[in-house]
Design an enzyme around this catalytic site. Structure first.
Site, mmCIF file in Angstrom:
data_model
loop_
_atom_site.group_PDB
_atom_site.id
_atom_site.type_symbol
_atom_site.label_atom_id
_atom_site.label_comp_id
_atom_site.label_asym_id
_atom_site.label_seq_id
_atom_site.Cartn_x
_atom_site.Cartn_y
_atom_site.Cartn_z
ATOM 1 N N LYS A 122 5.880 -1.996 1.921
ATOM 2 C CA LYS A 122 5.236 -1.438 2.557
ATOM 3 C C LYS A 122 3.760 -2.565 2.623
ATOM 4 O O LYS A 122 2.808 -2.106 1.597
ATOM 5 C CB LYS A 122 4.692 0.415 2.189
ATOM 6 C CG LYS A 122 3.808 1.092 2.589
ATOM 7 C CD LYS A 122 4.295 2.714 2.560
ATOM 8 C CE LYS A 122 3.141 3.293 3.246
ATOM 9 N NZ LYS A 122 2.886 3.447 5.150
ATOM 10 N N LEU A 141 10.751 1.145 7.705
ATOM 11 C CA LEU A 141 10.787 1.364 6.171
ATOM 12 C C LEU A 141 11.329 3.436 5.834
ATOM 13 O O LEU A 141 11.473 3.600 6.091
ATOM 14 C CB LEU A 141 9.033 2.032 6.453
ATOM 15 C CG LEU A 141 7.852 2.591 5.349
ATOM 16 C CD1 LEU A 141 7.942 0.899 3.976
ATOM 17 C CD2 LEU A 141 6.829 2.934 5.456
ATOM 18 N N TYR A 149 1.021 -1.535 -0.399
ATOM 19 C CA TYR A 149 -0.055 -0.026 -0.174
ATOM 20 C C TYR A 149 1.055 1.372 -0.016
ATOM 21 O O TYR A 149 2.397 1.213 0.099
ATOM 22 C CB TYR A 149 -0.827 -0.047 0.909
ATOM 23 C CG TYR A 149 -0.145 0.211 2.986
ATOM 24 C CD1 TYR A 149 0.888 -0.774 3.100
ATOM 25 C CD2 TYR A 149 -0.847 1.514 3.241
ATOM 26 C CE1 TYR A 149 1.158 -0.371 4.596
ATOM 27 C CE2 TYR A 149 0.193 2.161 4.973
ATOM 28 C CZ TYR A 149 0.664 1.296 5.130
ATOM 29 O OH TYR A 149 1.460 1.305 5.984
HETATM 30 N N1 PDD Z 1 2.691 4.917 7.364
HETATM 31 N N2 PDD Z 1 7.491 3.469 9.098
HETATM 32 C C1 PDD Z 1 6.209 3.175 9.215
HETATM 33 C C2 PDD Z 1 6.066 1.704 9.617
HETATM 34 C C3 PDD Z 1 4.879 3.073 8.492
HETATM 35 O O1 PDD Z 1 3.998 3.023 8.388
HETATM 36 C C4 PDD Z 1 5.387 5.080 7.752
HETATM 37 C C5 PDD Z 1 4.219 4.997 6.916
HETATM 38 C C6 PDD Z 1 6.350 5.295 7.600
HETATM 39 C C7 PDD Z 1 7.424 6.416 7.042
HETATM 40 O O2 PDD Z 1 6.763 6.670 5.706
HETATM 41 P P1 PDD Z 1 6.476 7.522 4.533
HETATM 42 O O3 PDD Z 1 7.305 9.247 5.482
HETATM 43 O O4 PDD Z 1 6.455 7.553 3.310
HETATM 44 O O5 PDD Z 1 4.472 7.562 5.050
HETATM 45 C C8 PDD Z 1 6.932 4.784 8.602
HETATM 46 C C9 PDD Z 1 1.773 5.525 6.656
HETATM 47 C C10 PDD Z 1 1.332 7.196 6.650
HETATM 48 C C11 PDD Z 1 0.696 4.814 6.736
HETATM 49 O O6 PDD Z 1 0.644 3.318 7.783
HETATM 50 O O7 PDD Z 1 -0.817 5.129 7.176
#
Ligand code: PDD
Length: 286
Positions: free
Chosen positions: A150, A206, A33
């Protein structure tokens, strides 16, 4: 009012969008996702999210033949049909309908399931939590070891958020071998003597799209960035802490496992980075 969502080439009212009980996403958590933020009707960091999506698909040998142009057209169509101003677009690709429960992947050529929908969050950029800062607890990192992909396997992240809620705090940090990996749904940072410290990229975390931009912007603003792991004790002795994610941008953290950081208020580096990020990402929003 019901949303118009995207499912496998069609725009449908959310009540009419249905996925098979044999879908690999449902049965095996076999899906990836992305969450792309929307401010003022525009997509933030679109290219970054699509690049990571392509990488997640590749790492899992999942085939989805939708081009960048088509992804953008779908995102824009959803923004338009739902008149979204502030919020985000959730995108999920699963390995499709396997026809039955089976650990083996379905035969090559099985079409993936593609779902996108909008989530409205009016005033997203003015979240009052960013004014006050949030508090985190630490929990052991019990997730699988490909956190760089992800995937929708978010049960442990969900459990961590619930543990934080039960403790009366806003979020949780994962700790492995004595070091913080990342937040339950974000990348995390401490600031000590003006230096921004955050764990380096690997399969342990991530590769945040917001992280990449914030580190670049910090360097451009002559802030010193050190990419290395840090401990909870170091975080508790830090001047500031914050996290980054697509949906929260830069979020100041004012307490770690019950210990207040610095003045107990969002620190100047966190506040400045939030301002810079909101300003700069608006410039490249599409
Ligand atoms: N989450 N680490 C994890 C485990 C995450 O689930 C996310 C993002 C990030 C930050 O990544 P980014 O800057 O690309 O959003 C780091 C999203 C926002 C979610 O699951 O809703």
């Amino acid at each position: 009012m019901s949303r118009i969502v995207y499912l496998n080439g069609e725009y449908l009212p959310e009540e009419e969008a249905q996925v098979s009980i044999f879908d690999r996403g449902f049965v095996m958590g076999d899906a990836v996702y992305e969450v792309t933020s929307v401010l003022g009707g525009k997509l933030l960091e679109f290219e970054g999210h699509m690049t990571r999506l392509e990488r997640s698909l590749r790492e899992l040998e999942m085939v989805c033949e939708i081009s960048r142009e088509e992804w953008l057209a779908i995102h824009r169509e959803l923004l338009k049909r739902n008149e979204l101003v502030d919020g985000g677009i959730y995108l999920q690709v699963t390995r499709g309908n396997a026809g039955d429960r089976d650990f083996h992947y379905p035969p090559a050529g099985t079409p993936p399931t593609v779902v996108l929908y909008t989530q409205s969050k009016p005033g997203l950029a003015n979240d009052p939590k960013a004014e006050k800062g949030i508090r985190v607890i630490s929990v052991p990192d019990l997730r699988w070891h490909r956190r760089d992909i992800k995937t929708v396997q978010l049960l442990y992240a969900s459990m961590a958020k619930m543990a934080a809620e039960k403790a009366g705090k806003e979020d949780a940090w994962f700790v492995e071998d004595g070091f913080v990996t990342e937040g339950s749904s974000n990348n995390c940072y401490i600031v000590k003597d003006g230096k921004i410290i955050t764990r380096q990229l690997s399969n342990d975390i991530l590769h945040g799209i917001t992280r990449a931009s914030v580190l670049k912007m910090a360097a451009e603003a002559q802030m010193e960035v050190v990419e290395r792991p840090f401990t909870i004790a170091e975080a508790q002795a830090a001047d500031e802490a914050f996290y980054t994610s697509a949906s929260a941008f830069v979020m100041p953290i004012v307490e770690v496992d019950g210990v207040e950081l610095g003045t107990g208020k969002p620190g100047p580096v966190s506040k400045r980075l939030r301002e810079i990020y909101l300003e700069e990402s608006a410039k490249t929003a599409i």
